[in-house]
Each structure stands twice: as structure tokens, then as C-alpha cells.
Design a protein around this motif. Structure first.
Motif, PDB file in Angstrom:
ATOM      1  N   ASN A   1       0.824  -1.216   0.000  1.00 52.77           N
ATOM      2  CA  ASN A   1       0.000   0.000   0.000  1.00 52.77           C
ATOM      3  C   ASN A   1       0.857   1.265   0.000  1.00 52.77           C
ATOM      4  O   ASN A   1       0.520   2.246  -0.670  1.00 52.77           O
ATOM      5  CB  ASN A   1      -0.940   0.017   1.205  1.00 52.77           C
TER       6      ASN A   1
ATOM      7  N   TYR B   1       0.613   4.386  -2.602  1.00 49.84           N
ATOM      8  CA  TYR B   1       0.359   5.782  -2.226  1.00 49.84           C
ATOM      9  C   TYR B   1       1.507   6.715  -2.616  1.00 49.84           C
ATOM     10  O   TYR B   1       1.288   7.904  -2.801  1.00 49.84           O
ATOM     11  CB  TYR B   1       0.027   5.903  -0.744  1.00 49.84           C
TER      12      TYR B   1
ATOM     13  N   PRO C   1      -1.129   9.345  -4.488  1.00 52.14           N
ATOM     14  CA  PRO C   1      -1.451   9.727  -3.111  1.00 52.14           C
ATOM     15  C   PRO C   1      -2.944   9.695  -2.772  1.00 52.14           C
ATOM     16  O   PRO C   1      -3.306   9.683  -1.605  1.00 52.14           O
ATOM     17  CB  PRO C   1      -0.903  11.143  -2.990  1.00 52.14           C
ATOM     18  N   SER C   2      -3.804   9.679  -3.803  1.00 52.94           N
ATOM     19  CA  SER C   2      -5.241   9.652  -3.525  1.00 52.94           C
ATOM     20  C   SER C   2      -5.951   8.783  -4.556  1.00 52.94           C
ATOM     21  O   SER C   2      -5.427   8.528  -5.646  1.00 52.94           O
ATOM     22  CB  SER C   2      -5.821  11.070  -3.568  1.00 52.94           C
ATOM     23  N   ARG C   3      -7.128   8.347  -4.191  1.00 43.91           N
ATOM     24  CA  ARG C   3      -7.971   7.583  -5.125  1.00 43.91           C
ATOM     25  C   ARG C   3      -8.205   8.406  -6.392  1.00 43.91           C
ATOM     26  O   ARG C   3      -8.143   7.897  -7.503  1.00 43.91           O
ATOM     27  CB  ARG C   3      -9.308   7.236  -4.470  1.00 43.91           C
TER      28      ARG C   3
END
Length: 180
Positions: A45, A49, A53-55
């Protein structure tokens, strides 16, 4: 100072993440657990990231890749420009039907997606225009055939969500704009 090139393992991880995200999003939608994507890619994970860094950043990268694949798939040198135009429209309709939820997941009440959508739509409109221009030049479609009209019709076909009927519906569109 020029930007440093990514290490090969970082490039590989990036590609693995995008491939895994495409597969997981296709299976479970854009709200699929991100840790499932990392597991599918075979990485941790934290590595995921570092890359995304974000969905939202991951969804943008996946959808941008889908748009690039769609537009680069248009063969502007095809021997039969009319057939190529409608083959590409079939791919476009499939894209709209299958990738719509992914694109819509980027919309937020706060906005911020408009620029991305404008870029993606521009690319698709340019591709359709180039294909229509070639089909017109070959006499395959009527001179008044408008690329945006074809995209809107193909979008309507896609949103009908009747994949088995898509070829028939696009054939009707083709007959409507084909030269006698």
C-alpha cells in the motif's frame, strides 16, 4: 536541472498499479478498495500511495489511459475510412458504456473536474472529426455529417445499456449518414 528519470522498478510498479486498477475498477467499480488494487499489483500500500497519493489521482490516471487508448486506436490511415469511422464509433460507445462510472466518480460538488473533462472531450472530438473528414473525402458519408452529432448518437446508444443492440443501432446511424 532536468528532471530525473524514474528508476525501472518505479516505472514497473507504476505500470503494474495502473493495470491492476483498470482490472479492479472494471470488476468492482471506481469505489473498489485500494488495498485490493495494491494486492493485485503485487506491491504494498505504501508504494501505491507514493505513486498515487489519492484515489482521485489513480482514477484520473486510469481514465486518462482509457481515453488515450480509445483515441490512439483510431486508424487514420485505414483503407476504408467509412468502416473505420463506424468501428471507432462502436469502440466509443463501448467506452461510454463501460467507463462512464469511472469518469463520473471524478465529479464532485466542489468541481475541479471540468478542465480534465474538457481535455478528454476535446481529444475524442478531434479524433471523431478526423475520422469524419476522411470518410467525407472518401465519399463514405454525406457532406453534412457532423462529428459531434455522431458522438451524441453513439453516446445515446451506449446509455441505452443494451450491448446486444449496439451493433444494430450503430448500423442505423451509419445508414442515416452514408452516401447513396
Amino acid at each position: 536541472m532536468p528532471a530525473r528519470a524514474r528508476r525501472s522498478d518505479a516505472r514497473d510498479n507504476h505500470a503494474l498499479l495502473l493495470a491492476a486498477a483498470r482490472a479492479v475498477f472494471a470488476e468492482d467499480g471506481p469505489d473498489a478498495p485500494l488495498d485490493r488494487i495494491a494486492r493485485r499489483a503485487g506491491i504494498g500500500n505504501a508504494t501505491m500511495y507514493r505513486h498515487f497519493p489519492s484515489r482521485r489521482e489513480l482514477v484520473i490516471a486510469v481514465y486518462a489511459g482509457e481515453v488515450a487508448s480509445l483515441t490512439s486506436g483510431a486508424r487514420l490511415d485505414a483503407a476504408d475510412p467509412g468502416a473505420e469511422l463506424f468501428a471507432w464509433l462502436a469502440s466509443f460507445a463501448e467506452h461510454v458504456r463501460d467507463k462512464r462510472d469511472l469518469a463520473l466518480s471524478l465529479t464532485t460538488p466542489a468541481g475541479g473536474h471540468e478542465t480534465l473533462f474538457a481535455q478528454w472531450h476535446s481529444t475524442m472530438n478531434e479524433t471523431a472529426a478526423a475520422l469524419v473528414d476522411r470518410a467525407k473525402a472518401a465519399g463514405a458519408v454525406t457532406p453534412d455529417t457532423d462529428p459531434l452529432d455522431l458522438l451524441l448518437l453513439a453516446t445515446g446508444v451506449a446509455l441505452a445499456n443494451a450491448p446486444a443492440r449496439t451493433p444494430h443501432l450503430l448500423a442505423l446511424v451509419r445508414r442515416a449518414v452514408s452516401t447513396p
